[in-house]
Design a protein around this motif. Structure first.
Motif, PDB file in Angstrom:
ATOM      1  N   SER A   1     -14.902   4.947   7.397  1.00  0.00           N
ATOM      2  CA  SER A   1     -15.043   6.319   7.071  1.00  0.00           C
ATOM      3  C   SER A   1     -15.670   6.282   5.233  1.00  0.00           C
ATOM      4  CB  SER A   1     -13.175   7.069   6.782  1.00  0.00           C
ATOM      5  OG  SER A   1     -13.351   7.866   5.855  1.00  0.00           O
ATOM      6  N   ARG A   2     -16.561   6.334   5.091  1.00  0.00           N
ATOM      7  CA  ARG A   2     -17.454   6.061   4.325  1.00  0.00           C
ATOM      8  C   ARG A   2     -17.141   4.750   3.797  1.00  0.00           C
ATOM      9  NH1 ARG A   2     -13.145   9.383   1.473  1.00  0.00           N
ATOM     10  NH2 ARG A   2     -13.353   8.479  -0.491  1.00  0.00           N
ATOM     11  N   GLY A   3     -17.261   4.048   4.498  1.00  0.00           N
ATOM     12  CA  GLY A   3     -17.627   2.658   4.694  1.00  0.00           C
ATOM     13  C   GLY A   3     -16.736   1.543   4.501  1.00  0.00           C
ATOM     14  N   ALA A   4     -15.111   2.460   4.572  1.00  0.00           N
ATOM     15  CA  ALA A   4     -14.163   1.482   4.095  1.00  0.00           C
ATOM     16  C   ALA A   4     -13.576   1.580   6.470  1.00  0.00           C
ATOM     17  CB  ALA A   4     -13.186   2.447   3.465  1.00  0.00           C
TER      18      ALA A   4
ATOM     19  N   TYR B   1      -9.986   2.424  11.182  1.00  0.00           N
ATOM     20  CA  TYR B   1      -8.911   2.363  12.268  1.00  0.00           C
ATOM     21  C   TYR B   1      -9.955   0.759  13.399  1.00  0.00           C
ATOM     22  CZ  TYR B   1      -7.090   3.616  17.159  1.00  0.00           C
ATOM     23  OH  TYR B   1      -6.544   3.666  18.351  1.00  0.00           O
ATOM     24  N   ASP B   2      -8.605  -0.088  13.473  1.00  0.00           N
ATOM     25  CA  ASP B   2      -9.274  -0.959  14.194  1.00  0.00           C
ATOM     26  C   ASP B   2      -8.258  -0.989  15.515  1.00  0.00           C
ATOM     27  OD1 ASP B   2     -10.453  -3.088  14.717  1.00  0.00           O
ATOM     28  OD2 ASP B   2      -9.973  -4.139  13.051  1.00  0.00           O
ATOM     29  N   ASN B   3      -8.488  -0.580  16.427  1.00  0.00           N
ATOM     30  CA  ASN B   3      -8.218  -0.613  18.017  1.00  0.00           C
ATOM     31  C   ASN B   3      -6.495  -1.373  17.960  1.00  0.00           C
ATOM     32  OD1 ASN B   3      -9.493  -2.829  18.997  1.00  0.00           O
ATOM     33  ND2 ASN B   3      -9.919  -4.520  17.326  1.00  0.00           N
ATOM     34  N   GLY B   4      -6.863   0.666  17.580  1.00  0.00           N
ATOM     35  CA  GLY B   4      -4.892   1.174  17.702  1.00  0.00           C
ATOM     36  C   GLY B   4      -4.448   1.307  16.379  1.00  0.00           C
ATOM     37  N   GLU B   5      -5.140   0.494  15.222  1.00  0.00           N
ATOM     38  CA  GLU B   5      -4.211   0.734  14.129  1.00  0.00           C
ATOM     39  C   GLU B   5      -5.255   1.047  13.035  1.00  0.00           C
ATOM     40  OE1 GLU B   5      -0.958  -0.678  13.603  1.00  0.00           O
ATOM     41  OE2 GLU B   5      -1.290  -1.247  15.853  1.00  0.00           O
ATOM     42  N   LEU B   6      -4.310   2.126  12.655  1.00  0.00           N
ATOM     43  CA  LEU B   6      -4.583   2.936  11.635  1.00  0.00           C
ATOM     44  C   LEU B   6      -4.676   2.673   9.872  1.00  0.00           C
ATOM     45  CD1 LEU B   6      -5.719   6.203  11.036  1.00  0.00           C
ATOM     46  CD2 LEU B   6      -3.422   7.351  11.098  1.00  0.00           C
ATOM     47  N   ASN B   7      -5.327   2.273   9.445  1.00  0.00           N
ATOM     48  CA  ASN B   7      -5.528   1.907   7.749  1.00  0.00           C
ATOM     49  C   ASN B   7      -5.959   2.892   6.737  1.00  0.00           C
ATOM     50  OD1 ASN B   7      -4.567  -0.561   9.803  1.00  0.00           O
ATOM     51  ND2 ASN B   7      -7.220  -0.575  10.273  1.00  0.00           N
ATOM     52  N   THR B   8      -5.199   3.692   7.190  1.00  0.00           N
ATOM     53  CA  THR B   8      -5.639   4.525   5.999  1.00  0.00           C
ATOM     54  C   THR B   8      -4.488   4.640   4.707  1.00  0.00           C
ATOM     55  OG1 THR B   8      -4.041   6.915   6.931  1.00  0.00           O
ATOM     56  CG2 THR B   8      -6.504   6.338   7.184  1.00  0.00           C
ATOM     57  N   VAL B   9      -4.560   5.175   3.667  1.00  0.00           N
ATOM     58  CA  VAL B   9      -4.039   5.334   1.873  1.00  0.00           C
ATOM     59  C   VAL B   9      -4.203   6.564   1.850  1.00  0.00           C
ATOM     60  CG1 VAL B   9      -4.356   4.784  -0.214  1.00  0.00           C
ATOM     61  CG2 VAL B   9      -5.129   2.583   1.240  1.00  0.00           C
ATOM     62  N   ARG B  10      -3.142   6.657   1.640  1.00  0.00           N
ATOM     63  CA  ARG B  10      -2.406   8.178   1.214  1.00  0.00           C
ATOM     64  C   ARG B  10      -2.915   8.848  -0.402  1.00  0.00           C
ATOM     65  NH1 ARG B  10       1.609  12.193   1.346  1.00  0.00           N
ATOM     66  NH2 ARG B  10       2.378  10.314   3.645  1.00  0.00           N
ATOM     67  N   GLY B  11      -4.288  10.189  -0.337  1.00  0.00           N
ATOM     68  CA  GLY B  11      -4.788  10.054  -1.874  1.00  0.00           C
ATOM     69  C   GLY B  11      -6.326  10.142  -1.682  1.00  0.00           C
ATOM     70  N   ALA B  12      -6.857   8.868  -0.399  1.00  0.00           N
ATOM     71  CA  ALA B  12      -8.097   8.278  -0.423  1.00  0.00           C
ATOM     72  C   ALA B  12      -9.251   9.504  -0.123  1.00  0.00           C
ATOM     73  CB  ALA B  12      -8.174   7.069   0.509  1.00  0.00           C
ATOM     74  N   GLY B  13      -8.581  10.587   0.606  1.00  0.00           N
ATOM     75  CA  GLY B  13      -9.375  11.470   1.223  1.00  0.00           C
ATOM     76  C   GLY B  13      -9.850  12.298   0.083  1.00  0.00           C
TER      77      GLY B  13
END
Length: 175
Positions: free
Chosen positions: A120-123, A126-138
């Motif tokens: 998402s925007r180059g970051a 999501y990688d093989n079932g693991e969600l790697n988001t950061v609150r507030g990054a949207g």
């Protein structure tokens, strides 16, 4: 594939137990929609893989009037990309999804075709079932009114207006 995603838990939906007008609108499921569409579209021959991409990405971005910022792989776009495994399978379940909701409308459905990696925007988010988001990054994406296809669609709609057909009442035998 271009619609609201509204997560309301069972107890929130129960607000309409006595009056259906009080049921919160919408349902969750955005996490699974692409796999469901691949399974019931591409796997059944109703869509080609290219049509799948158009329906889930390009056309959706055009409908929401955010193309080519979204829905295109071009210089200056947001670099939202999904690496897709067309042969992988899984069973959809509320116990394993990432949505903040206590049920899944696709519960128990086995699907073929799943995302394995998402940018998402180059970051990597999501990688093989693991969600790697950061609150507030949207961030807010502006959606101006009247996308480019709107005039054509309005013209098509006006030409397709039903017209009454005048005819004499039927007077023949009745079976």
């Amino acid at each position: 594939t271009a619609t609201d995603h509204c997560c309301f838990c069972t107890n929130q939906k129960a607000a309409g137990a006595e009056d259906f007008r009080k049921i919160p609108n919408g349902t969750g499921g955005v996490e699974d929609r692409m796999s469901v569409l691949w399974s019931h579209g591409v796997e059944t021959g109703k869509l080609t893989p290219s049509e799948f991409v158009a329906v889930t990405s390009t056309n959706a971005a055009k409908i929401f009037n955010i193309f080519p910022q979204k829905g295109a792989v071009v210089a200056g776009a947001d670099a939202d990309l999904v690496v897709w495994d067309p042969r992988a399978t899984r069973v959809i379940s509320a116990a394993t999804h990432h949505q903040n909701i206590d049920f899944n409308v696709y519960e128990g459905m086995e699907v073929t075709g799943i995302p394995v990696f998402t940018l998402s925007r180059g970051a990597v988010v999501y990688d093989n079932g693991e969600l790697n988001t950061v609150r507030g990054a949207g961030r807010y994406v502006d959606r101006p009114c009247y996308p480019s296809y709107w005039k054509s669609q309005a013209r098509r709609n006006s030409l397709a207006t039903p017209e009454k057909v005048e005819r004499a009442p039927y007077s023949g035998p009745v079976a």
